[in-house]
Design an enzyme around this catalytic site. Sequence first.
Site, PDB file in Angstrom:
ATOM      1  N   ASN A  82      -2.991 -16.454   7.185  1.00  0.00           N
ATOM      2  CA  ASN A  82      -4.191 -15.236   7.442  1.00  0.00           C
ATOM      3  C   ASN A  82      -3.228 -13.941   7.170  1.00  0.00           C
ATOM      4  OD1 ASN A  82      -6.423 -13.564   8.634  1.00  0.00           O
ATOM      5  ND2 ASN A  82      -4.782 -13.199  10.185  1.00  0.00           N
ATOM      6  N   ILE A  85      -0.582  -7.721   4.701  1.00  0.00           N
ATOM      7  CA  ILE A  85      -0.400  -6.248   4.788  1.00  0.00           C
ATOM      8  C   ILE A  85      -0.767  -5.359   3.627  1.00  0.00           C
ATOM      9  CG2 ILE A  85       1.715  -6.826   6.026  1.00  0.00           C
ATOM     10  CD1 ILE A  85       3.553  -6.031   3.701  1.00  0.00           C
ATOM     11  N   GLN A 141      -9.293  -3.749  -7.004  1.00  0.00           N
ATOM     12  CA  GLN A 141      -9.676  -2.701  -6.172  1.00  0.00           C
ATOM     13  C   GLN A 141      -8.762  -1.218  -6.686  1.00  0.00           C
ATOM     14  OE1 GLN A 141     -12.062  -1.678  -4.147  1.00  0.00           O
ATOM     15  NE2 GLN A 141     -11.452   0.094  -4.101  1.00  0.00           N
ATOM     16  N   TYR A 147      -1.913  -5.329  -3.744  1.00  0.00           N
ATOM     17  CA  TYR A 147      -2.812  -6.225  -3.008  1.00  0.00           C
ATOM     18  C   TYR A 147      -3.718  -7.199  -3.448  1.00  0.00           C
ATOM     19  CZ  TYR A 147      -5.877  -7.414   1.119  1.00  0.00           C
ATOM     20  OH  TYR A 147      -6.728  -7.922   2.248  1.00  0.00           O
ATOM     21  N   TYR A 179     -15.898  -6.722   3.411  1.00  0.00           N
ATOM     22  CA  TYR A 179     -15.497  -5.616   4.707  1.00  0.00           C
ATOM     23  C   TYR A 179     -15.838  -6.111   6.018  1.00  0.00           C
ATOM     24  CZ  TYR A 179     -14.296  -2.050   1.053  1.00  0.00           C
ATOM     25  OH  TYR A 179     -13.969  -1.514   0.067  1.00  0.00           O
TER      26      TYR A 179
END
Length: 241
Positions: A82, A85, A141, A147, A179
């Site tokens: 999990n 960063i 994104q 990321y 989200y």
Amino acid sequence: MRRVALVTGGTRGIGAAISIALKDAGYRVAANFAGNEEKANAFHESTGIPVFKWDVSDYQACVEGIAKIEAELGPVDVLVNNAGITRDGMFHKITPQQWNEVIATNLTGLFNMTHPVWPGMRERGFGRVINISSINGQRGQLGQVNYSAAKAGDLGFTKALAQEGATKNITVNAICPGYIATEMVMAVPEKVLSEKIIPQIPVGRLGEPEEIARCVVFLASDDAAFITGSTLTVNGGQLFV
């Protein structure tokens, strides 16, 4: 004997919810963390879950941390990758350091954590590896090339490793949250949340960390033994894949 579960980034946000849910489901849980000792210690005090500090981007630290957990609790049966960063920035401004830090934690961290526990899972004929990816690993994104690349890599890691574990009763699956109402998301200005983010979510709200945790508990269970190499998309209908 109760199965042992190790959750990286397991003392805050989604990770904390996963650690608690696994404990409530009867697992012996160890929660890894990298930075905030004060919050990690408070988590330990409130839950009784033992916490262990190391950086998942450091392979040797992972080997040593896992060895300590296995000496105290027993072999790791369930690994939840999990820890993650962000180092956001538009691609033309992003630095090699921003790229490397995110890849090292969010992608290489999966190798660093899974590689040391994999032989034991194979020998014992049981294992569950659950990788927390992201909606942005599925769709990309703006401002998150590093990321998104890492989280997309997590999905390739999952699919390939699942094929290697299948004959040994080891399942490897991924969860892609949308989200979720974590500290990080709730720090977004209210106007941005209400006008730009939530309107994109068909169910009309943010997800709760506990909703991701319940998915982890299911994938870790014997009931999910026929599910491997899969990606569970948990985003309130924001993206269908």
